[in-house]
Design an enzyme around this catalytic site. Structure first.
Site, PDB file in Angstrom:
ATOM      1  N   GLY A  23     -20.590 -43.129  30.763  1.00 19.77           N
ATOM      2  CA  GLY A  23     -21.569 -42.939  31.516  1.00 19.77           C
ATOM      3  C   GLY A  23     -22.726 -43.955  31.212  1.00 19.77           C
ATOM      4  N   LYS A  57     -20.062 -34.125  24.656  1.00 19.98           N
ATOM      5  CA  LYS A  57     -21.039 -35.198  25.203  1.00 19.98           C
ATOM      6  C   LYS A  57     -21.893 -35.823  24.039  1.00 19.98           C
ATOM      7  CE  LYS A  57     -24.520 -35.345  28.773  1.00 19.98           C
ATOM      8  NZ  LYS A  57     -25.179 -34.594  29.926  1.00 19.98           N
ATOM      9  N   ASP A  86     -30.465 -31.491  39.747  1.00 18.66           N
ATOM     10  CA  ASP A  86     -29.607 -32.719  40.058  1.00 18.66           C
ATOM     11  C   ASP A  86     -28.376 -32.204  40.677  1.00 18.66           C
ATOM     12  OD1 ASP A  86     -28.839 -35.280  40.413  1.00 18.66           O
ATOM     13  OD2 ASP A  86     -28.378 -35.733  38.287  1.00 18.66           O
ATOM     14  N   GLY A 113     -24.119 -41.851  28.063  1.00 17.90           N
ATOM     15  CA  GLY A 113     -23.447 -41.378  26.962  1.00 17.90           C
ATOM     16  C   GLY A 113     -21.977 -41.221  27.398  1.00 17.90           C
ATOM     17  N   THR A 114     -21.044 -40.869  26.355  1.00 14.16           N
ATOM     18  CA  THR A 114     -19.657 -40.671  26.425  1.00 14.16           C
ATOM     19  C   THR A 114     -19.196 -39.204  26.135  1.00 14.16           C
ATOM     20  OG1 THR A 114     -19.693 -42.730  25.520  1.00 14.16           O
ATOM     21  CG2 THR A 114     -17.755 -41.905  25.655  1.00 14.16           C
ATOM     22  N   VAL A 115     -18.217 -38.648  27.037  1.00 16.67           N
ATOM     23  CA  VAL A 115     -17.762 -37.431  26.939  1.00 16.67           C
ATOM     24  C   VAL A 115     -16.388 -37.682  26.274  1.00 16.67           C
ATOM     25  CG1 VAL A 115     -17.115 -35.284  28.046  1.00 16.67           C
ATOM     26  CG2 VAL A 115     -19.013 -36.671  28.811  1.00 16.67           C
ATOM     27  N   LEU A 157     -13.185 -38.914  27.920  1.00 14.39           N
ATOM     28  CA  LEU A 157     -12.813 -38.357  29.222  1.00 14.39           C
ATOM     29  C   LEU A 157     -13.867 -39.062  30.347  1.00 14.39           C
ATOM     30  CD1 LEU A 157     -13.211 -34.414  28.598  1.00 14.39           C
ATOM     31  CD2 LEU A 157     -11.130 -35.554  29.365  1.00 14.39           C
ATOM     32  N   GLY A 158     -14.885 -39.526  29.916  1.00 16.56           N
ATOM     33  CA  GLY A 158     -15.738 -40.258  30.841  1.00 16.56           C
ATOM     34  C   GLY A 158     -16.714 -40.908  30.231  1.00 16.56           C
TER      35      GLY A 158
HETATM   36  C1  LIG Z   1     -29.806 -42.945  32.177  1.00 14.85           C
HETATM   37  O1  LIG Z   1     -31.163 -42.464  31.636  1.00 14.85           O
HETATM   38  C2  LIG Z   1     -31.955 -42.947  32.320  1.00 14.85           C
HETATM   39  C3  LIG Z   1     -33.262 -42.700  31.662  1.00 14.85           C
HETATM   40  O2  LIG Z   1     -33.140 -41.654  30.870  1.00 14.85           O
HETATM   41  C4  LIG Z   1     -31.860 -42.935  33.748  1.00 14.85           C
HETATM   42  O3  LIG Z   1     -32.532 -43.493  34.447  1.00 14.85           O
HETATM   43  C5  LIG Z   1     -30.297 -43.128  34.227  1.00 14.85           C
HETATM   44  O4  LIG Z   1     -30.292 -43.019  35.608  1.00 14.85           O
HETATM   45  C6  LIG Z   1     -29.402 -42.642  33.483  1.00 14.85           C
HETATM   46  N1  LIG Z   1     -28.176 -43.136  33.904  1.00 14.85           N
HETATM   47  C7  LIG Z   1     -27.040 -42.530  34.272  1.00 14.85           C
HETATM   48  C8  LIG Z   1     -25.688 -43.161  34.662  1.00 14.85           C
HETATM   49  O5  LIG Z   1     -27.083 -41.100  33.944  1.00 14.85           O
END
Ligand SMILES: *[C@@H]1O[C@H](CO)[C@@H](O)[C@H](O)[C@H]1NC(C)=O
Ligand SMILES: *[C@@H]1O[C@H](CO)[C@@H](O)[C@H](O)[C@H]1NC(C)=O
Ligand SMILES: *[C@@H]1O[C@H](CO)[C@@H](O)[C@H](O)[C@H]1NC(C)=O
Ligand SMILES: *[C@@H]1O[C@H](CO)[C@@H](O)[C@H](O)[C@H]1NC(C)=O
Ligand SMILES: *[C@@H]1O[C@H](CO)[C@@H](O)[C@H](O)[C@H]1NC(C)=O
Ligand SMILES: *[C@@H]1O[C@H](CO)[C@@H](O)[C@H](O)[C@H]1NC(C)=O
Ligand SMILES: *[C@@H]1O[C@H](CO)[C@@H](O)[C@H](O)[C@H]1NC(C)=O
Ligand SMILES: *[C@@H]1O[C@H](CO)[C@@H](O)[C@H](O)[C@H]1NC(C)=O
Length: 745
Positions: free
Chosen positions: A429, A448, A545, A432-434, A426-427
């Site tokens: 990042g 996830k 966040d 990780g991958t979903v 699905l996505g």
């Molecule tokens: C991935 O994890 C790192 C550290 O945990 C963080 O700095 C970074 O922003 C994250 N990247 C994404 C795309 O969530």
């Protein structure tokens, strides 16, 4: 006669090969000058590089003062450096004097020197064109092919007493640099400016190309015209020479003509025009142009190195270098540090024994561990389970009955996703991958799968699991369970079909077609959820966040808050309060950035930015925009303060809604974006205000709603309402960055 002459010439030429080794009988000294090959005196003793070339062939003559001096043609050579590839000669000083009898300057005012047919060039680094006099302007010109060049300088006539010994900076003396790579020059005085007739000064001007380091200006050169007498009419000049015309790479190809014949020598491209030189390698010294010329330098004895080891160390010379060692019974850095007394031998032995013991133990343990690991895969799974906080979670779960939380097995999830097939992604990042999956009971889920797990992420992961497992809210993405048996832990969520708010707002090239009503609904639901997390959940939860990519859109535009990776359970004591700052640029609470203290008001700030996105359809951080418009919150606050709010609002909602309601939401957003967190409203207040605006939208007091407008439309009056909204299935799943995995940070 002719025949004999020709024969002699033939014999001479054949006995005179290009790059031959010179016989040892050659004279290598003239007066007090050493003359190393490629220089030499007499045929066969120097390097002959071509027809008419006399670069390296010198003559040794007895001069009038009774000493022998070396000459190249009629130029006296006073120094030769193999290391630098340079020769020093004595060059003529040019003078131009005023004739008091004839009341005019002597006419011949041009002189030139020419090294065109040689391997010499004027060193631009070491030489300076120097003019001495009182009101004297002289030029140096070079007619070298392709580099016609002229420069000059003017020595002025200062008020009496202002001349200084050793200072050649314009008054009575001036200097100019010359360009690289020239081997001919011409000196000319400019008779329009050169007068040298001032009272109290001499009547002559001088110009010379001279080695800058060897030149020392004396005031008497100007006042008493004694430059010529004190120097003998000559000044040292530095010439760079080369032994071959091409570059090193070209030269190395032809072994017969290659000049760097000594072992431990290397070729160096000349920095002053074409051609190359040879140099002994580091740690060697001598003549690279003769076989075995480069000899090892004994650094230990060499006075230039001043005993290269630190004081108690002993020095041992090696080929091309040296070794320093500490004296017996001491240890340390003998090169430039200190040598300290060694610990007792017994201590050393014991330390050695212990380290060997430890190594054996470690090896044995790892072997045992590996065997153990192989024997039972279940043990590994158990380990991962524990590693990912499984036990902790289990404890927590046990104490909170009534939540349906499943621990999935690896096999179950593999089956659900078709062995994590690419087509089910699905996505993706950074972290990780979903995947989309279907459980046995036909429930759609989003799985996830974290990419790598370091300690911090592990904590984040555990935190997210703990928090989500405790939340049971219509507008929070449900966490069904997780799988801890695998190397990377996996979370199983409810599947939200319609993508993220970010995609909804920014997904289209020309803004979105969502009505104000829908936007308000999403904002309100999100605010309610955050308020719930802040005040009613137990213990309170701060999301940390909040941003449009973390708000998912369910059926009927239901907002679903997701991604609790940065969340914190509200602290029970001060110490816990300080977290490391994380979050997303553009949404980050400035106060949180400064203090690192995550509070519920940080969520309020971030939510304010989400409100702005809903109002303006602009991204929180748009790096392509103008400087002052990059940051949405500052752009908004600026526009608001200048009463230009109208400019940044989304056209769609402007056309659809009375400005009043929009302004109320904008006002709310402004309050959320207050710099000082205690001036911001609480999330509960935000939710209530949004609720109020929503109700006003539905039951306006005296306001015409869109519904009414629509009715009016039916009977023919004009309308500003959008015709259709979201007619063409707006949200696509294939490109959705789901669950905040792909957060544009
Ligand atoms: C991935 O994890 C790192 C550290 O945990 C963080 O700095 C970074 O922003 C994250 N990247 C994404 C795309 O969530
Ligand atoms: C030759 O090597 C020495 C050091 O080994 C260095 O100082 C010198 O500049 C080199 N000469 C040239 C022409 O590169
Ligand atoms: C000065 O000029 C006169 C006349 O032209 C000449 O005879 C004399 O030699 C010159 N003096 C010097 C020092 O050049
Ligand atoms: C410069 O040095 C010379 C001797 O070399 C001396 O006669 C003269 O007086 C000095 N000039 C000044 C200004 O000190
Ligand atoms: C190599 O140098 C020698 C001597 O200068 C010359 O005769 C010969 O032609 C050169 N060989 C090549 C391949 O350039
Ligand atoms: C000398 O000491 C400096 C600084 O302590 C170090 O960087 C350098 O490597 C040392 N040189 C040698 C030859 O050990
Ligand atoms: C959301 O997705 C579902 C399933 O794909 C679809 O039936 C529904 O119409 C979508 N709703 C919106 C508002 O796009
Ligand atoms: C965006 O602007 C706000 C308000 O001026 C400011 O507090 C915040 O630090 C800015 N954010 C970034 C990432 O520049």
């Amino acid at each position: 006669m002719l025949l004999i002459t020709l024969m002699i010439i033939a014999v001479l030429v054949s006995a005179w090969p290009a790059a031959a080794t010179p016989p040892s009988s050659c004279q290598r000294r003239c007066g007090d000058l050493d003359i190393p090959y490629p220089f030499g005196i007499g045929r066969g003793c120097y390097l002959y590089t071509g027809e008419g070339d006399t670069t390296f062939g010198l003559t040794c003559k007895l001069t009038a003062d009774g000493t022998y001096k070396a000459f190249c043609y009629d130029v006296q050579v006073i120094g030769i450096s193999l290391r630098r590839g340079q020769a020093r000669i004595r060059s003529d000083i040019r003078s131009w004097c005023y004739n008091r009898t004839s009341m005019s300057m002597d006419k011949n005012n041009v002189w030139w020197s020419d090294f065109t047919d040689s391997q010499f060039r004027l060193s631009d680094e070491d030489n300076r064109f120097t003019v001495i006099g009182c009101n004297s302007l002289a030029y140096v010109k070079s007619a070298n092919t392709g580099s016609k060049y002229m420069t000059g300088c003017m020595a002025t006539c200062p008020a009496a007493g202002r001349l200084e010994n050793g200072s050649c900076s314009g008054m009575g003396c001036c200097q100019a640099a010359i360009p690289r790579g020239i081997n001919t020059y011409e000196v000319q005085f400019d008779d329009r400016f050169t007068t040298s007739r001032t009272r109290g000064f001499g009547r002559c001007s001088y110009a010379v190309l001279v080695e800058a380091a060897a030149f020392d200006f004396r005031t008497t050169y100007v006042t008493a015209d004694d430059f010529m007498e004190s120097t003998g009419g000559k000044a040292p000049l530095v010439l760079d020479w080369v032994v071959g015309k091409g570059t090193c790479r070209e030269a190395e190809r032809n072994a017969t003509a290659y000049m760097c014949v000594s072992g431990n020598s290397e070729c160096v491209d000349s920095r002053n025009g074409p051609g190359y030189l040879c140099n002994c390698s580091r740690g060697y010294d001598g003549n690279p142009y003769v076989p075995d010329g480069c000899q090892d330098v004994n650094e230990c004895d060499d006075t230039r190195f001043k005993y290269p080891c630190s004081v108690p160390g002993t020095c041992v010379n090696t080929a091309g270098g040296y070794l320093c060692s500490c004296p017996d019974k001491t240890t340390g850095n003998a090169y430039n540090g200190t040598c300290d007394a060694k610990k007792s031998q017994l201590g050393v032995r014991m330390a050695l024994g212990i380290s060997i013991g430890v190594v054996v133990l470690v090896v044995a343990t790892s072997c045992a561990y590996m065997i153990h690991q192989k024997r039972s895969l279940a043990a590994v799974k158990q380990r991962y389970f524990r590693q990912h906080g499984g036990l902790l979670l289990f404890e927590e779960m046990k104490s909170k009955q009534g939540l349906s939380f499943t621990l999935f097995t690896k096999e179950e999830l593999e089956e659900a996703t078709g062995k994590f097939d690419e087509r089910n992604v699905l996505g993706k990042g950074g972290n990780g991958t979903v995947y989309k999956g279907v459980l046995k009971d036909k429930r759609l889920v989003a799985i996830k799968k974290c990419k790598l797990i370091n300690e911090r992420q592990e904590k984040e992961f555990g935190k997210e699991m703990l928090i989500l497992s405790q939340v049971n809210h219509r507008n929070v993405v449900r966490l069904y369970g997780c799988c801890l048996e695998v190397e990377v832990p996996m979370l199983v969520y409810e599947f939200i079909p319609n993508g993220t708010l970010y995609q909804l707002i920014h997904g289209r090239p020309h803004g979105s077609r969502i009505s104000f009503t829908t936007r308000l609904k999403i904002a309100h639901e999100t605010a309610e959820t955050l308020a719930y997390l802040h005040s009613w959940a137990s213990p309170p939860i701060i999301h940390g966040d909040v941003k449009s990519p973390n708000i998912l859109i369910g059926e009927d535009y239901t907002a679903k808050v997701a991604d609790f990776g940065a969340s914190a359970l509200a602290p029970t004591d001060e110490a816990q309060f300080v977290t490391f700052v994380q979050g997303t640029y553009g949404y980050l609470d400035p106060e949180y950035m400064q203090t690192s203290k995550l509070t519920s008001k940080s969520d309020v700030y971030s939510f304010g930015v989400v409100l702005l996105e809903l109002l303006t359809c602009r991204k929180a951080m748009n790096l392509q925009a103008l400087e002052e418009e990059k940051n949405l919150s500052s752009h908004f606050l600026l526009a608001e303060s200048e009463n230009r709010l109208d400019e940044i609002l989304d056209e769609q909602i402007k056309g659809e809604q009375s400005v009043e309601l929009i302004e109320q939401v904008a006002e709310l957003a402004k309050e959320c974006l207050e710099m000082a967190s205690d001036k911001r409203p609480s999330m509960r207040e935000v939710a209530e205000e949004l609720d109020r605006v929503r109700k006003m939208l539905q039951h306006p007091w005296g306001q015409q709603t869109c519904d009414e407008e629509r009715k009016a439309l039916l009977i023919g009056s004009p309308s500003t309402c959008p015709k259709v909204e979201l007619s063409n299935g707006y949200v696509s799943l294939s490109d959705s960055a789901y669950l905040g995995v792909q957060s544009p940070r």
